[in-house]
Design an enzyme around this catalytic site. Sequence first.
Site, PDB file in Angstrom:
ATOM      1  N   LYS A  65       8.189  23.204  -0.990  1.00 16.37           N
ATOM      2  CA  LYS A  65       8.510  23.846   0.150  1.00 16.37           C
ATOM      3  C   LYS A  65       7.938  24.159   0.733  1.00 16.37           C
ATOM      4  O   LYS A  65       8.407  24.416   2.193  1.00 16.37           O
ATOM      5  CB  LYS A  65       8.674  25.269  -0.788  1.00 16.37           C
ATOM      6  CG  LYS A  65      10.022  25.444  -1.934  1.00 16.37           C
ATOM      7  CD  LYS A  65       9.815  27.082  -2.471  1.00 16.37           C
ATOM      8  CE  LYS A  65      10.762  26.764  -3.085  1.00 16.37           C
ATOM      9  NZ  LYS A  65      10.889  28.433  -3.915  1.00 16.37           N
ATOM     10  N   GLY A 130       3.067  30.620  -3.045  1.00 11.83           N
ATOM     11  CA  GLY A 130       4.408  30.297  -2.384  1.00 11.83           C
ATOM     12  C   GLY A 130       5.294  31.480  -2.639  1.00 11.83           C
ATOM     13  O   GLY A 130       5.932  32.733  -1.387  1.00 11.83           O
TER      14      GLY A 130
END
Length: 272
Positions: A65, A130
């Site tokens: 990501k 994250g």
Amino acid sequence: MDNYGIIGNPVAHSLSPFIHQHFAKQTQQSLLYTPMWVEKNYLSSMLQVFQRSGGKGLNITAPFKEDVVNLVDTLTERARYARAVNTITFLDDGSRVGDNTDGMGFIRDVTLNQKMTLKNKRILILGAGGAARGIIVPILQEQPALLSLLNRTEEKAVQLTREFASLGPIRLANVSQVEAYDVVIKASSNDLSTLPKAILAENSICYDLSYYHQPEFRRWALQQNAAFILNGLGMLVEQAAESFYLWRNVRPAVAPVLALLKQKNAEKPSSR
Ligand code: NDP
């Protein structure tokens, strides 16, 4: 038929193909959604190949990501804040837009599916990776009384509190004393051996972002008399619905797909 997919490593476990295929059926959209495993070194070429073959959009899962932030032309505001991309849209002019729907998925699950509010609540996030980064700004936008962070590597939590200080009441959790919270969110990738000293208010929520309850956190939540113990399945389906909406401009119904996933899930995913 339009092509979509998810890239990750590993990716075989991903529930996204199941979710998107159900969304497509439900909204009568003609699309194919494929899981794609890739080595980090080939991530960039994989995106190119997918785009050149006419691919319309991709979901990105761990561990890519953050890498994908540098592989798109434009970032939405929420992807910029999260510094992570979980959705790419390939536009007709050849450009790539990177977005992050995880935070919205969390908020929609809490507020719409669970019908709870985060406004004026005292909230603790365990973790500073994250997923934590993705939910911080959307949570602050809900106007909590307090957002505390606690992470194994304290420096990462300190960094997040500094970065988002101008957006709301965010600070480090005070581990030297017992603190009272209405909502505790586990945003760490492993089960935690050390859990905070905390008092949970009446009607408190313990929310594990993992799709399945992890035993230590669940035990801790039960010991603290949490009123609701939730897992990340609702967030997962909500973030997928937002990606689907970005790509197809149609918002699918989440409830039927969530019900199917809960049925598939041997463990009872939520106390509510
Ligand atoms: P990251 O790898 O980015 O971050 C991992 C976090 O967990 C860090 O804060 C790390 O602490 C902490 N951690 C890892 N192991 C331990 C341990 N043994 N003890 C204490 N802390 C630990 O992962 P993500 O943030 O991407 O994912 C976190 C969780 O959220 C995962 O379970 C993931 O599946 C879930 N998730 C769910 C989503 C959903 O839709 N439901 C969407 C996105 C994520 P440190 O900084 O010290 O390393």
